[in-house]
Write a protein that holds these residues in place. Structure first.
Motif, PDB file in Angstrom:
ATOM      1  N   UNK A 270       0.818  -1.217   0.000  1.00 60.45           N
ATOM      2  CA  UNK A 270       0.000   0.000   0.000  1.00 60.45           C
ATOM      3  C   UNK A 270       0.846   1.259   0.000  1.00 60.45           C
ATOM      4  N   UNK A 271       2.018   1.169   0.609  1.00 60.93           N
ATOM      5  CA  UNK A 271       2.848   2.353   0.707  1.00 60.93           C
ATOM      6  C   UNK A 271       4.284   1.999   1.040  1.00 60.93           C
ATOM      7  N   UNK A 272       5.196   2.861   0.628  1.00 62.48           N
ATOM      8  CA  UNK A 272       6.618   2.701   0.942  1.00 62.48           C
ATOM      9  C   UNK A 272       7.125   4.043   1.443  1.00 62.48           C
ATOM     10  N   UNK A 273       7.803   4.035   2.600  1.00 66.85           N
ATOM     11  CA  UNK A 273       8.270   5.271   3.215  1.00 66.85           C
ATOM     12  C   UNK A 273       9.757   5.188   3.562  1.00 66.85           C
ATOM     13  N   UNK A 274      10.285   6.325   3.989  1.00 65.60           N
ATOM     14  CA  UNK A 274      11.658   6.442   4.482  1.00 65.60           C
ATOM     15  C   UNK A 274      12.663   5.833   3.495  1.00 65.60           C
ATOM     16  N   UNK A 275      12.564   6.298   2.257  1.00 66.21           N
ATOM     17  CA  UNK A 275      13.484   5.883   1.202  1.00 66.21           C
ATOM     18  C   UNK A 275      13.542   4.358   1.046  1.00 66.21           C
ATOM     19  N   UNK A 302       8.632 -13.479  -1.926  1.00 66.82           N
ATOM     20  CA  UNK A 302       8.858 -12.997  -3.281  1.00 66.82           C
ATOM     21  C   UNK A 302       8.024 -11.756  -3.537  1.00 66.82           C
ATOM     22  N   UNK A 303       8.542 -10.875  -4.360  1.00 66.35           N
ATOM     23  CA  UNK A 303       7.789  -9.686  -4.770  1.00 66.35           C
ATOM     24  C   UNK A 303       7.407  -9.847  -6.233  1.00 66.35           C
ATOM     25  N   UNK A 304       6.119  -9.631  -6.528  1.00 66.37           N
ATOM     26  CA  UNK A 304       5.584  -9.796  -7.871  1.00 66.37           C
ATOM     27  C   UNK A 304       4.931  -8.488  -8.314  1.00 66.37           C
ATOM     28  N   UNK A 305       5.293  -8.020  -9.486  1.00 66.39           N
ATOM     29  CA  UNK A 305       4.695  -6.798 -10.030  1.00 66.39           C
ATOM     30  C   UNK A 305       3.279  -7.071 -10.516  1.00 66.39           C
ATOM     31  N   UNK A 306       2.574  -6.009 -10.874  1.00 63.60           N
ATOM     32  CA  UNK A 306       1.192  -6.144 -11.302  1.00 63.60           C
ATOM     33  C   UNK A 306       0.997  -6.955 -12.566  1.00 63.60           C
ATOM     34  N   UNK A 307       2.062  -7.120 -13.371  1.00 61.15           N
ATOM     35  CA  UNK A 307       1.943  -7.944 -14.573  1.00 61.15           C
ATOM     36  C   UNK A 307       2.277  -9.416 -14.308  1.00 61.15           C
ATOM     37  N   UNK A 309       5.129 -10.609 -13.104  1.00 55.08           N
ATOM     38  CA  UNK A 309       6.555 -10.908 -13.190  1.00 55.08           C
ATOM     39  C   UNK A 309       7.229 -10.664 -11.838  1.00 55.08           C
ATOM     40  N   UNK A 310       8.102 -11.585 -11.453  1.00 54.81           N
ATOM     41  CA  UNK A 310       8.819 -11.444 -10.189  1.00 54.81           C
ATOM     42  C   UNK A 310       9.865 -10.329 -10.274  1.00 54.81           C
ATOM     43  N   UNK A 311       9.939  -9.503  -9.230  1.00 58.32           N
ATOM     44  CA  UNK A 311      11.006  -8.533  -9.110  1.00 58.32           C
ATOM     45  C   UNK A 311      12.309  -9.305  -8.875  1.00 58.32           C
ATOM     46  N   UNK A 312      13.352  -8.938  -9.603  1.00 61.59           N
ATOM     47  CA  UNK A 312      14.580  -9.739  -9.571  1.00 61.59           C
ATOM     48  C   UNK A 312      15.779  -9.026  -8.968  1.00 61.59           C
ATOM     49  N   UNK A 313      15.628  -7.778  -8.534  1.00 56.95           N
ATOM     50  CA  UNK A 313      16.757  -7.068  -7.932  1.00 56.95           C
ATOM     51  C   UNK A 313      17.121  -7.713  -6.601  1.00 56.95           C
ATOM     52  N   UNK A 339      14.949  -4.798  -4.036  1.00 59.29           N
ATOM     53  CA  UNK A 339      15.206  -3.363  -3.968  1.00 59.29           C
ATOM     54  C   UNK A 339      14.363  -2.570  -4.958  1.00 59.29           C
ATOM     55  N   UNK A 340      13.896  -3.197  -6.031  1.00 59.87           N
ATOM     56  CA  UNK A 340      13.062  -2.492  -7.003  1.00 59.87           C
ATOM     57  C   UNK A 340      11.569  -2.634  -6.723  1.00 59.87           C
ATOM     58  N   UNK A 341      11.240  -3.033  -5.497  1.00 52.30           N
ATOM     59  CA  UNK A 341       9.844  -3.140  -5.076  1.00 52.30           C
ATOM     60  C   UNK A 341       9.132  -1.791  -5.186  1.00 52.30           C
ATOM     61  N   UNK A 342       7.879  -1.824  -5.668  1.00 52.84           N
ATOM     62  CA  UNK A 342       7.114  -0.595  -5.835  1.00 52.84           C
ATOM     63  C   UNK A 342       5.741  -0.711  -5.181  1.00 52.84           C
ATOM     64  N   UNK A 343       5.137   0.437  -4.920  1.00 54.14           N
ATOM     65  CA  UNK A 343       3.757   0.458  -4.440  1.00 54.14           C
ATOM     66  C   UNK A 343       2.862  -0.203  -5.483  1.00 54.14           C
TER      67      UNK A 343
END
Length: 385
Positions: A270-275, A302-307, A309-313, A339-343
């Motif tokens: 839902x949100x990402x804070x503090x850099x 694991x982190x998965x983007x909306x499409x 695809x797994x985030x790979x950073x 590290x490339x995780x997004x809201x």
């Protein structure tokens, strides 16, 4: 017309198609059947499922289909859930403290096995048919588990001797049971309990019909599947060593290890804070992630983007909060996320079939209620449905 829920290839496919804004459990019946078969073919005795781990009807009906015919229940509500899944299922009621109404419910549901750890509780079972089994539950100071069940239930070995004599004198089928504690990773815990069970029987002069070695079998938390067979072999060897030719039949009651791997939980960011140091999810310790609060961070996430695809950073540890307004709604610090995780991304937690939906609340209007059925868990992209 009967509604048949959609079957998806994997969680990523469903996420990419629907972009859900609420947490979801993804259930693979195939994985559950495989785990059930591992217990049924490997454990040298009767396998009963501990309903408390996950009482969802899809779990119970799939276990029945897989060949599980007996269930460990702890309340009339769990009895009703089992009976809805199977009219012929055998039920064992091993919660040793019961009200009069709960005892009557157990009788009405034809519970066949009961447990006790105090004489007062045995006296309360006077109306239980003498055709039933009563197992004396005992506890030892044994290490190896994530937390100890013996701090709440279980007679001392000395009291167990007297209780076992009473059970036999009062006409029930005498047995013994124990529980080494949840997520127990040391087979010696079972060995120590089994040796003590043999000594209790000798001191009481009672031949038990069955020995229930409890649950506690470890689930996969770090990406390495536990060697369940090692535990099965240790249990069988210890019983033979402790009872000789007078072997009791064996029972186990896996919960966590049976159902955990059949589910993956997806929570949205839902949100990402503090850099990027702090992440807010739409699920937390008041929902499906409650077990992480008690068991610690899992080794797989694991982190998965909306499409899909797994985030790979490379991953870095984060502070993770749940969605409620309570500041206690926080996972243990250091959850590693790409590290490339997004809201808007999804965090996937494999192995959360146990004590997730079963313990989820609706605090602040949040909670875990949605289950989607998939063929595979842990896919790597938006494969075709």
């Amino acid at each position: 017309m009967q509604h048949i829920p959609a079957l998806w290839h994997n969680p990523e496919t469903h996420l990419a198609r629907h972009l859900p804004d609420h947490p979801i459990l993804y259930f693979s019946p195939r994985v559950l059947h495989q785990t059930a078969e591992r217990f049924l073919s490997g454990f040298p005795g009767l396998v009963t499922y501990a309903v408390k781990a996950n009482p969802h009807q899809a779990v119970l009906s799939n276990l029945v289909a897989a060949g599980v015919s007996a269930f460990d229940v702890a309340s009339p509500g769990e009895m009703a859930a089992v009976r809805a899944a199977s009219p012929t299922a055998v039920m064992h009621y091993n919660n040793p403290v019961r009200s009069e109404a709960e005892i009557q419910a157990g009788i009405d549901y034809a519970v066949s096995s009961w447990s006790v750890d105090e004489l007062d509780e045995l006296d309360k079972l006077a109306d239980v048919p003498r055709s039933c089994e009563i197992a004396v539950r005992f506890a030892l100071p044994v290490s190896g588990a994530a937390y100890d069940f013996g701090s709440k239930f279980g007679a001392t070995p000395e009291k167990a001797v007297e209780l076992l004599k009473q059970v036999e004198e009062m006409g029930w089928t005498p047995s013994l049971c124990f529980h080494p504690g949840t997520q127990c990773e040391d087979p010696h815990a079972w060995v120590k309990y089994i040796r003590e069970a043999g000594q209790i029987c000798k001191d009481a002069g009672v031949r038990i019909a069955r020995l229930n070695v409890g649950g506690g079998f470890a689930a996969n938390r770090d990406g390495v599947a536990p060697d369940l067979e090692q535990f099965f072999y240790a249990i069988a060897d210890a019983v033979e060593e402790s009872f000789g030719s007078d072997l009791p039949a064996l029972i186990c009651e896996p919960g966590r290890a049976m159902v955990s791997e059949a589910f993956t939980l997806a929570a949205r960011i839902k949100g990402i804070r503090q850099e990027g140091e702090v992440v807010f999810l739409n699920d937390g310790i008041y929902g499906g992630l409650v077990d992480i609060r008690d068991m610690g961070l899992p080794g797989r996430v694991y982190v998965v983007a909306g499409d899909g695809i797994h985030r790979s950073a490379a991953a870095k540890p984060r502070v993770v909060f749940g969605p409620t307004c309570d500041s206690l709604d926080r996972l243990p610090d250091g959850l590693p996320l790409a590290q490339d995780t997004q809201v808007g991304d999804y965090v996937l937690f494999p192995g959360l079939g146990a004590y997730s939906s079963a313990m989820s609340t609706q605090f602040n209007g949040y909670g875990l209620s949605d289950v989607a059925t998939v063929i595979e868990l842990g896919g790597s992209g938006p494969d075709a449905r």
